[in-house]
Enzyme design. Structure first.
Site, mmCIF file in Angstrom:
data_model
loop_
_atom_site.group_PDB
_atom_site.id
_atom_site.type_symbol
_atom_site.label_atom_id
_atom_site.label_comp_id
_atom_site.label_asym_id
_atom_site.label_seq_id
_atom_site.Cartn_x
_atom_site.Cartn_y
_atom_site.Cartn_z
ATOM 1 N N MET A 74 0.845 -1.200 0.000
ATOM 2 C CA MET A 74 0.000 0.000 0.000
ATOM 3 C C MET A 74 0.877 1.245 0.000
ATOM 4 O O MET A 74 1.617 1.504 0.961
ATOM 5 C CB MET A 74 -0.939 0.000 1.207
ATOM 6 C CG MET A 74 -2.094 -0.974 1.063
ATOM 7 S SD MET A 74 -3.177 -0.998 2.495
ATOM 8 C CE MET A 74 -2.177 -1.903 3.656
ATOM 9 N N GLN A 128 8.075 -4.402 -4.122
ATOM 10 C CA GLN A 128 7.231 -4.346 -5.318
ATOM 11 C C GLN A 128 7.693 -3.259 -6.286
ATOM 12 O O GLN A 128 7.834 -2.100 -5.904
ATOM 13 C CB GLN A 128 5.771 -4.071 -4.950
ATOM 14 C CG GLN A 128 4.870 -4.188 -6.173
ATOM 15 C CD GLN A 128 3.446 -3.730 -5.947
ATOM 16 O OE1 GLN A 128 3.203 -2.550 -5.712
ATOM 17 N NE2 GLN A 128 2.507 -4.657 -6.027
ATOM 18 N N CYS A 158 -2.020 -1.488 -10.383
ATOM 19 C CA CYS A 158 -2.270 -0.111 -9.945
ATOM 20 C C CYS A 158 -3.170 0.610 -10.950
ATOM 21 O O CYS A 158 -2.867 0.656 -12.143
ATOM 22 C CB CYS A 158 -0.955 0.648 -9.768
ATOM 23 S SG CYS A 158 -1.242 2.322 -9.173
ATOM 24 N N LYS A 197 1.404 -9.059 -8.760
ATOM 25 C CA LYS A 197 0.106 -8.720 -8.172
ATOM 26 C C LYS A 197 -0.725 -8.050 -9.252
ATOM 27 O O LYS A 197 -0.286 -7.085 -9.873
ATOM 28 C CB LYS A 197 0.277 -7.798 -6.968
ATOM 29 C CG LYS A 197 -1.060 -7.395 -6.363
ATOM 30 C CD LYS A 197 -0.898 -6.897 -4.941
ATOM 31 C CE LYS A 197 -2.222 -6.422 -4.376
ATOM 32 N NZ LYS A 197 -2.621 -5.117 -4.918
ATOM 33 N N ASN A 258 -7.152 -11.659 -2.804
ATOM 34 C CA ASN A 258 -7.120 -10.331 -2.175
ATOM 35 C C ASN A 258 -8.360 -9.532 -2.575
ATOM 36 O O ASN A 258 -8.839 -9.630 -3.694
ATOM 37 C CB ASN A 258 -5.840 -9.597 -2.619
ATOM 38 C CG ASN A 258 -5.842 -8.118 -2.243
ATOM 39 O OD1 ASN A 258 -5.798 -7.259 -3.117
ATOM 40 N ND2 ASN A 258 -5.897 -7.821 -0.973
ATOM 41 N N GLY A 259 -8.819 -8.740 -1.609
ATOM 42 C CA GLY A 259 -9.916 -7.816 -1.875
ATOM 43 C C GLY A 259 -11.048 -7.983 -0.893
ATOM 44 O O GLY A 259 -11.688 -9.025 -0.830
ATOM 45 N N ASP A 260 -11.241 -6.938 -0.062
ATOM 46 C CA ASP A 260 -12.398 -6.847 0.838
ATOM 47 C C ASP A 260 -12.373 -7.822 2.011
ATOM 48 O O ASP A 260 -13.437 -8.135 2.552
ATOM 49 C CB ASP A 260 -13.713 -7.021 0.064
ATOM 50 C CG ASP A 260 -13.929 -5.912 -0.951
ATOM 51 O OD1 ASP A 260 -13.168 -4.928 -0.918
ATOM 52 O OD2 ASP A 260 -14.848 -6.040 -1.775
ATOM 53 N N GLY A 282 -5.121 -5.809 3.026
ATOM 54 C CA GLY A 282 -4.614 -4.444 2.918
ATOM 55 C C GLY A 282 -5.244 -3.522 3.934
ATOM 56 O O GLY A 282 -4.794 -3.409 5.077
ATOM 57 N N ARG A 283 -6.354 -2.869 3.544
ATOM 58 C CA ARG A 283 -6.920 -1.794 4.371
ATOM 59 C C ARG A 283 -7.272 -2.243 5.780
ATOM 60 O O ARG A 283 -7.068 -1.489 6.743
ATOM 61 C CB ARG A 283 -8.149 -1.207 3.659
ATOM 62 C CG ARG A 283 -7.772 -0.427 2.408
ATOM 63 C CD ARG A 283 -8.958 -0.169 1.516
ATOM 64 N NE ARG A 283 -9.461 -1.400 0.902
ATOM 65 C CZ ARG A 283 -10.486 -1.461 0.069
ATOM 66 N NH1 ARG A 283 -11.125 -0.353 -0.252
ATOM 67 N NH2 ARG A 283 -10.878 -2.613 -0.450
HETATM 68 C C1 LIG Z 1 -3.869 3.466 0.166
HETATM 69 C C2 LIG Z 1 -3.660 2.280 -0.734
HETATM 70 C C3 LIG Z 1 -2.465 2.145 -1.405
HETATM 71 C C4 LIG Z 1 -2.250 1.037 -2.245
HETATM 72 N N1 LIG Z 1 -1.034 0.891 -2.855
HETATM 73 C C5 LIG Z 1 -0.782 -0.230 -3.579
HETATM 74 C C6 LIG Z 1 0.521 -0.472 -4.098
HETATM 75 O O1 LIG Z 1 1.459 0.305 -3.873
HETATM 76 N N2 LIG Z 1 0.708 -1.604 -4.836
HETATM 77 C C7 LIG Z 1 -0.316 -2.506 -5.072
HETATM 78 O O2 LIG Z 1 -0.099 -3.520 -5.739
HETATM 79 N N3 LIG Z 1 -1.540 -2.307 -4.565
HETATM 80 C C8 LIG Z 1 -1.790 -1.210 -3.814
HETATM 81 N N4 LIG Z 1 -3.010 -1.042 -3.234
HETATM 82 C C9 LIG Z 1 -4.030 -2.100 -3.382
HETATM 83 C C10 LIG Z 1 -3.946 -3.081 -2.197
HETATM 84 O O3 LIG Z 1 -2.723 -3.773 -2.203
HETATM 85 C C11 LIG Z 1 -5.097 -4.101 -2.251
HETATM 86 O O4 LIG Z 1 -5.007 -4.813 -3.453
HETATM 87 C C12 LIG Z 1 -6.477 -3.446 -2.172
HETATM 88 O O5 LIG Z 1 -6.523 -2.458 -1.161
HETATM 89 C C13 LIG Z 1 -7.564 -4.498 -1.910
HETATM 90 O O6 LIG Z 1 -7.293 -5.201 -0.720
HETATM 91 P P1 LIG Z 1 -8.043 -4.837 0.677
HETATM 92 O O7 LIG Z 1 -9.516 -4.869 0.410
HETATM 93 O O8 LIG Z 1 -7.581 -5.896 1.628
HETATM 94 O O9 LIG Z 1 -7.595 -3.460 1.061
HETATM 95 C C14 LIG Z 1 -3.262 0.062 -2.423
HETATM 96 C C15 LIG Z 1 -4.468 0.220 -1.736
HETATM 97 C C16 LIG Z 1 -4.677 1.303 -0.900
HETATM 98 C C17 LIG Z 1 -5.985 1.425 -0.165
#
Ligand SMILES: Cc1cc2nc3c(=O)[nH]c(=O)nc-3n(C[C@H](O)[C@H](O)[C@H](O)COP(=O)(O)O)c2cc1C
Length: 381
Positions: A74, A128, A158, A197, A258-260, A282-283
């Site tokens: 992130m 990454q 991204c 990813k 991954n996701g949610d 992630g979040r």
């Molecule tokens: C603030 C923020 C920054 C992120 N930066 C990246 C990143 O640098 N590289 C990447 O592959 N995904 C990035 N993501 C996506 C997350 O890795 C992840 O795929 C996405 O948030 C969904 O997962 P989650 O629902 O568990 O948050 C970012 C997401 C957020 C919210």
């Protein structure tokens, strides 16, 4: 642990670059079976208990990720200090750095010393990279290997236009041949496992993830993480976990879903519904850095604990002390404000605290005021 006992990074001999202590916090990361002293055992879901073989993990070449849990990359969040926070909270799987532009690193726009820095207690760690030029990506990957990364991860997800306009990030999902060339060049450049990813594709009408994934596997990519949304979706709607199962069936290399994932029960649900090899969070991990330990606990015992207010307070103070120690002050202040909002969400009286500290101009002053507030709340000595 008294937060004043914490040992954040200290200055090295030259006094130029803050060095990273191998013990940022006084005690080692607790393990699920021994971590109960400060835990309140509240959540109970026996139907989710999976026995000790739950979340067995997966292998990326010589790197074993066990349990099969990963902190998602992130930007602006998963720097060295936060990656160590999740370790401190008991995460034993993989951590992934924020996105690092290969061009930015090579041209010196990104401070390689700062962004590629890895602490001894972070392993296994993936750095990454983003980029669409195979040779530049190969060169940047060699830098990552030189800095001690265990895995090089390539960003093909991204959605930001400043990234996709250079054919990087999710734009690579529109050009399978280029995605394969980039991945192949990185695989050949380093002796580390290389992962990717990705998202589902550019849009609903361009769901290319299966085709791209097969091409990446042929190039020697060791594993895939799928954020189950398209680029067009951004973060809207729901992640489509059915697509994770589809990807798992389509390739032989490990697939990480991954996701949610918002809580431990959802994590196990994604794992069981898709048969994926690992889970990436992630979040939810930013709001609750204990989530990885909780997922493990839930898988093994059917219940999991919550950190006490005191434990949460010590974690925040330790994290902020390390941000200040590693500097620079402007970045430390910016990141402290970002994390303060996430960490204190739901804490009693936290809204007024955030209001009061939002205008702080100097990281030391913010830390002092935060410590004072926590002491008044009875959470810190
Ligand atoms: C603030 C923020 C920054 C992120 N930066 C990246 C990143 O640098 N590289 C990447 O592959 N995904 C990035 N993501 C996506 C997350 O890795 C992840 O795929 C996405 O948030 C969904 O997962 P989650 O629902 O568990 O948050 C970012 C997401 C957020 C919210």
């Amino acid at each position: 642990m008294n937060h004043e006992d914490a040992k954040p990074g200290s200055m090295d001999r030259e006094g130029m670059r803050p060095s990273v202590s191998s013990t940022p916090f006084a005690s080692p990361a607790p393990r699920p079976s021994t971590a109960r002293s400060e835990y309140e055992w509240g959540v109970n879901s026996p139907s989710l208990a999976g026995g000790c073989s739950a979340l067995p993990g997966y292998r990326l070449g010589p790197v074993r990720v066990s349990p099969g849990l990963a902190l998602a990359p992130m930007a602006g969040l998963t720097d060295l200090t936060f990656r160590r926070v999740v370790r401190r909270c008991g995460h034993r799987g993989l951590v992934v750095s924020e996105i690092l532009s290969s061009e930015g690193l090579i041209r010196g726009r990104l401070d390689a010393e700062e962004y590629l820095r890895i602490a001894p207690d972070e392993h296994p760690i993936a750095l990454q990279l983003s980029g669409a030029d195979p040779e530049r990506m190969a060169e940047a990957a060699r830098w990552c290997e030189g800095e001690g990364a265990d895995v090089v991860d390539i960003n093909m997800g991204c959605p930001a236009s400043k990234v996709t306009k250079g054919f990087c990030g999710a734009a690579l999902l529109r050009d399978t041949a280029l995605a394969a060339r980039v991945a192949g060049a990185v695989v050949r450049a380093v002796s580390l496992p290389v992962t990717v990813k990705m998202r589902l594709g550019w849009s609903e009408s361009e769901m290319t993830f299966l085709e791209v994934a097969r091409a990446l596997e042929s190039e020697g990519v060791a594993g895939l993480a799928l954020h189950a949304r398209t680029r067009k979706q951004g973060y809207s709607g729901e992640a489509d976990w059915g697509r994770v199962a589809q990807l798992k069936a389509a390739v032989s290399i490990p697939v990480v879903g991954n996701g949610d994932i918002r809580d431990p029960a959802q994590a196990l649900s994604l794992w069981r519904r898709t048969g994926c090899d690992g889970l990436m969070v992630g979040r939810a991990a930013v709001k609750n850095p204990w989530i990885f330990r909780q997922i493990e606990e839930l898988a093994m015992t059917g219940s999991y604990g919550q950190p006490s207010f005191e434990e949460r307070s010590r974690l925040i103070l330790g994290h902020f002390e390390e941000l200040i120690a590693l500097g620079p002050p402007g970045l430390a202040l910016h990141r402290m404000k970002t994390f303060l909002g996430k960490y204190t969400a739901g804490m009693p009286g936290a809204a007024s605290l955030r209001g009061a500290l939002g205008s702080a101009k100097e990281p030391g002053a913010l830390l002092e005021a935060l410590g004072e507030w926590l002491r008044e709340s009875g959470a810190a000595p």
